[in-house]
Design a protein around this motif. Structure first.
Motif, mmCIF file in Angstrom:
data_model
loop_
_atom_site.group_PDB
_atom_site.id
_atom_site.type_symbol
_atom_site.label_atom_id
_atom_site.label_comp_id
_atom_site.label_asym_id
_atom_site.label_seq_id
_atom_site.Cartn_x
_atom_site.Cartn_y
_atom_site.Cartn_z
ATOM 1 N N PHE A 194 0.831 -1.207 0.000
ATOM 2 C CA PHE A 194 0.000 0.000 0.000
ATOM 3 C C PHE A 194 0.864 1.256 0.000
ATOM 4 O O PHE A 194 0.473 2.275 -0.588
ATOM 5 N N LEU A 195 2.032 1.203 0.628
ATOM 6 C CA LEU A 195 2.940 2.352 0.587
ATOM 7 C C LEU A 195 3.386 2.624 -0.848
ATOM 8 O O LEU A 195 3.499 3.778 -1.268
ATOM 9 N N ILE A 196 3.623 1.541 -1.598
ATOM 10 C CA ILE A 196 3.976 1.694 -3.014
ATOM 11 C C ILE A 196 2.805 2.297 -3.784
ATOM 12 O O ILE A 196 2.973 3.238 -4.574
ATOM 13 N N PHE A 197 1.606 1.740 -3.551
ATOM 14 C CA PHE A 197 0.414 2.238 -4.242
ATOM 15 C C PHE A 197 0.200 3.722 -3.937
ATOM 16 O O PHE A 197 -0.045 4.536 -4.834
ATOM 17 N N ARG A 198 0.269 4.040 -2.651
ATOM 18 C CA ARG A 198 0.069 5.425 -2.206
ATOM 19 C C ARG A 198 1.113 6.352 -2.839
ATOM 20 O O ARG A 198 0.814 7.477 -3.236
ATOM 21 N N GLY A 199 2.326 5.826 -2.946
ATOM 22 C CA GLY A 199 3.404 6.620 -3.510
ATOM 23 C C GLY A 199 3.173 6.989 -4.961
ATOM 24 O O GLY A 199 3.607 8.063 -5.409
ATOM 25 N N THR A 200 2.484 6.124 -5.726
ATOM 26 C CA THR A 200 2.253 6.447 -7.141
ATOM 27 C C THR A 200 1.434 7.725 -7.290
ATOM 28 O O THR A 200 1.633 8.489 -8.239
ATOM 29 N N PHE A 201 0.518 7.952 -6.356
ATOM 30 C CA PHE A 201 -0.282 9.184 -6.404
ATOM 31 C C PHE A 201 0.591 10.407 -6.123
ATOM 32 O O PHE A 201 0.602 11.369 -6.904
ATOM 33 N N TRP A 202 1.333 10.364 -5.017
ATOM 34 C CA TRP A 202 2.134 11.530 -4.630
ATOM 35 C C TRP A 202 3.290 11.765 -5.592
ATOM 36 O O TRP A 202 3.651 12.921 -5.878
ATOM 37 N N HIS A 203 3.853 10.701 -6.146
ATOM 38 C CA HIS A 203 4.930 10.879 -7.121
ATOM 39 C C HIS A 203 4.385 11.459 -8.425
ATOM 40 O O HIS A 203 5.088 12.212 -9.117
ATOM 41 N N ILE A 229 1.783 13.531 -8.555
ATOM 42 C CA ILE A 229 1.546 14.943 -8.216
ATOM 43 C C ILE A 229 2.837 15.750 -8.327
ATOM 44 O O ILE A 229 2.855 16.868 -8.861
ATOM 45 N N HIS A 230 3.941 15.182 -7.829
ATOM 46 C CA HIS A 230 5.223 15.889 -7.837
ATOM 47 C C HIS A 230 6.047 15.589 -9.088
ATOM 48 O O HIS A 230 7.199 16.035 -9.191
ATOM 49 N N GLN A 231 5.458 14.817 -10.017
ATOM 50 C CA GLN A 231 6.085 14.460 -11.291
ATOM 51 C C GLN A 231 7.475 13.848 -11.082
ATOM 52 O O GLN A 231 8.455 14.214 -11.711
ATOM 53 N N GLN A 232 7.488 12.848 -10.195
ATOM 54 C CA GLN A 232 8.687 12.052 -9.944
ATOM 55 C C GLN A 232 8.522 10.696 -10.618
ATOM 56 O O GLN A 232 7.411 10.195 -10.752
ATOM 57 N N ASN A 233 9.621 10.103 -11.018
ATOM 58 C CA ASN A 233 9.602 8.812 -11.707
ATOM 59 C C ASN A 233 8.762 7.802 -10.917
ATOM 60 O O ASN A 233 9.042 7.520 -9.754
ATOM 61 N N LEU A 234 7.733 7.254 -11.560
ATOM 62 C CA LEU A 234 6.815 6.336 -10.876
ATOM 63 C C LEU A 234 7.412 4.964 -10.626
ATOM 64 O O LEU A 234 6.873 4.189 -9.831
ATOM 65 N N HIS A 278 5.019 -1.218 -10.174
ATOM 66 C CA HIS A 278 4.972 -1.842 -11.496
ATOM 67 C C HIS A 278 3.610 -1.643 -12.172
ATOM 68 O O HIS A 278 3.335 -2.293 -13.182
ATOM 69 N N TYR A 279 2.788 -0.770 -11.614
ATOM 70 C CA TYR A 279 1.473 -0.506 -12.196
ATOM 71 C C TYR A 279 1.523 0.742 -13.069
ATOM 72 O O TYR A 279 2.312 1.665 -12.824
ATOM 73 N N GLY A 280 0.651 0.769 -14.080
ATOM 74 C CA GLY A 280 0.643 1.861 -15.034
ATOM 75 C C GLY A 280 0.236 3.195 -14.426
ATOM 76 O O GLY A 280 -0.330 3.257 -13.322
ATOM 77 N N PRO A 281 0.505 4.298 -15.134
ATOM 78 C CA PRO A 281 0.212 5.647 -14.634
ATOM 79 C C PRO A 281 -1.250 5.847 -14.222
ATOM 80 O O PRO A 281 -1.527 6.651 -13.320
ATOM 81 N N LEU A 282 -2.187 5.135 -14.854
ATOM 82 C CA LEU A 282 -3.595 5.295 -14.512
ATOM 83 C C LEU A 282 -3.874 4.915 -13.059
ATOM 84 O O LEU A 282 -4.835 5.390 -12.450
ATOM 85 N N PHE A 283 -3.021 4.084 -12.482
ATOM 86 C CA PHE A 283 -3.224 3.658 -11.104
ATOM 87 C C PHE A 283 -3.226 4.840 -10.139
ATOM 88 O O PHE A 283 -3.866 4.797 -9.084
ATOM 89 N N LEU A 334 3.468 12.255 -18.408
ATOM 90 C CA LEU A 334 2.668 11.063 -18.680
ATOM 91 C C LEU A 334 3.316 10.202 -19.759
ATOM 92 O O LEU A 334 3.427 8.978 -19.611
ATOM 93 N N ILE A 335 3.751 10.822 -20.842
ATOM 94 C CA ILE A 335 4.398 10.078 -21.934
ATOM 95 C C ILE A 335 5.663 9.394 -21.418
ATOM 96 O O ILE A 335 5.925 8.217 -21.710
ATOM 97 N N GLN A 336 6.449 10.136 -20.644
ATOM 98 C CA GLN A 336 7.668 9.562 -20.082
ATOM 99 C C GLN A 336 7.343 8.399 -19.144
ATOM 100 O O GLN A 336 8.044 7.377 -19.115
ATOM 101 N N SER A 337 6.238 8.525 -18.401
ATOM 102 C CA SER A 337 5.844 7.480 -17.444
ATOM 103 C C SER A 337 5.463 6.189 -18.158
ATOM 104 O O SER A 337 5.786 5.089 -17.685
ATOM 105 N N TYR A 338 4.777 6.311 -19.301
ATOM 106 C CA TYR A 338 4.428 5.108 -20.054
ATOM 107 C C TYR A 338 5.685 4.423 -20.596
ATOM 108 O O TYR A 338 5.782 3.187 -20.609
ATOM 109 N N GLN A 339 6.665 5.207 -21.028
ATOM 110 C CA GLN A 339 7.928 4.628 -21.483
ATOM 111 C C GLN A 339 8.648 3.944 -20.326
ATOM 112 O O GLN A 339 9.168 2.822 -20.465
ATOM 113 N N ASP A 340 8.657 4.598 -19.169
ATOM 114 C CA ASP A 340 9.296 4.020 -17.983
ATOM 115 C C ASP A 340 8.588 2.736 -17.553
ATOM 116 O O ASP A 340 9.229 1.784 -17.103
ATOM 117 N N TRP A 341 7.267 2.729 -17.663
ATOM 118 C CA TRP A 341 6.477 1.540 -17.289
ATOM 119 C C TRP A 341 6.858 0.352 -18.159
ATOM 120 O O TRP A 341 7.095 -0.755 -17.660
#
Length: 398
Positions: free
Chosen positions: A46-55, A57-62, A75-80, A218-225
């Protein structure tokens, strides 16, 4: 199908509640509370899940490592980040508890929407309860995803392509497994509408995380994913240690016992894909609900037993697939059906719990990926039935 004591209703105050429903919610909620009560270190997922939201918001590598926040990486996509948002903004333990409740409730709702009898639904709940508790114990997203795949079928069944494609795309853009729902395109009576809604939801949901970030991010996040999934797949199939918690799959059943690190997934994935696709040529069977449900069962099992990312909490998908398959069987004079179910309950579900001997789990079940074996056997039988069975002659009261 006779109703046993476990399937009867019990009265709590003014409400009639069946034993399976009571077990479904009670055991899972207790598992959630027990894990949360151990502190933040026990709810790392859940800490990982929660982090995807805050990261986001701050546009940090997901998908980077954040050792000061949690162990491992997302390891979940940006939509998460959109899905987890309502839970991420709450105090940690409240958000985690409500996240678990949402997973339990959505999967329960999905099972209740299945076009089978009330008794069959109760049996499905009973079969899935232990595996659900394991997944909730790990505060996972898998129960919700299982519900989404089931709902994508039931909405197709009810000629609601808009909602069906929403769940297919959402599942795919969060965790690749969700694409399994695409097979229900076969049963859509309005395929043009299905395709139109599919494209519409893909565009909307693909772009939706922009609300929390930016187009470039967002585009960068999909590439990173994409890159993170490739790296994870390579790590999953490494057999430097048989204690690896990943690759509990059909491929793992070959890689682990024989220590074949170079065994390529395609050797099993290609034949499996062909076996799933070929029964779709039986066009006259499309109209039979039992045929459709067997395909649903196969889809749920397939995304797990043919995934190198399959781990113990993922098996809620496969076990629900087994449960759906089971209630479709004519069990009279067919003891093998019951035996197979018992193997699933013991080797797949029970082996991951503290109720199973740790020695047997560590020496046999985990090193050889045996958790996957009973579900794989059910998959083989279900696929054979898709090829050969005349579903118009099914007399089981499902």
């Amino acid at each position: 199908m006779k109703t046993s004591f476990l399937l009867k209703n019990i009265k709590i105050y003014k409400w009639q509640i069946s034993v399976p429903v009571l077990l479904w919610f009670t055991i899972s909620i207790v598992a959630a509370i027990a894990e949360i009560s151990r502190g933040a270190s026990s709810i790392n997922n859940f800490l990982i899940f929660r982090g995807t939201f805050w990261h986001t918001i701050h546009q940090q590598n997901l998908f980077a490592q954040y050792p000061n926040e949690y162990i491992d990486s997302n390891h979940y996509g940006p939509l998460f980040s959109i899905l987890i948002a309502p839970f991420a903004v709450l105090p940690l333990y409240i958000g985690c508890f409500l996240w678990c409740i949402a997973n339990i409730a959505i999967l329960f709702y999905a099972v209740r929407k299945l076009p089978v009898s009330f008794t069959a639904q109760q049996i499905i709940l009973l079969i899935g309860t232990l595996e659900l508790a394991t997944s909730i114990h790990n505060v996972q997203f898998n129960p919700m995803l299982t519900g989404w795949i089931i709902l994508s079928y039931t909405f197709i069944k009810n000629k609601q392509e808009c909602w069906a494609t929403l769940f297919i795309i959402a599942g795919f853009l969060i965790k690749i497994y969700g694409i399994a729902g695409i097979v229900f395109f076969l049963f859509s009576e309005n395929k043009i509408k299905f395709i139109a809604y599919f494209i519409m939801w893909f565009i909307i949901l693909f772009c939706l995380p922009i609300l929390l970030s930016s187009t470039h991010f967002l585009i960068q996040s999909y590439q990173d994913w994409f890159n993170s999934l490739l790296e994870k797949n390579s790590a999953n199939i490494t057999i430097q240690a048989q204690g690896n918690m990943q690759d509990i799959s059909a491929m793992g059943l070959i890689r682990r016992p024989f220590k074949l690190s170079n065994f390529k997934d395609i050797y099993m994935l290609a034949p499996a894909a062909a076996l799933i696709a070929l029964p779709a040529l039986r066009f006259k069977q499309y109209k039979h609900t039992a045929y459709q449900l067997t395909y649903l069962a196969v889809a749920l099992i397939s995304v797990v037993v043919f995934s190198t990312g399959a781990e113990s909490p993922t098996y809620i998908l496969a076990v629900l697939g087994v449960a759906i398959w089971y209630v479709l069987q004519d069990t009279k004079n067919k003891k093998w059906v019951h035996i197979l179910l018992v193997l699933v309950l013991i080797i797949t579900s029970l082996s991951s719990t503290d109720l199973f001997p740790r020695y047997l789990y560590k020496v046999f079940i985990l090193p050889y990926a045996l958790k996957a074996l009973p579900c794989f056997l059910v998959w083989l039988i279900a696929v054979y039935q898709l090829f050969r069975k005349d579903f118009s002659k099914i007399t089981t009261h499902y």
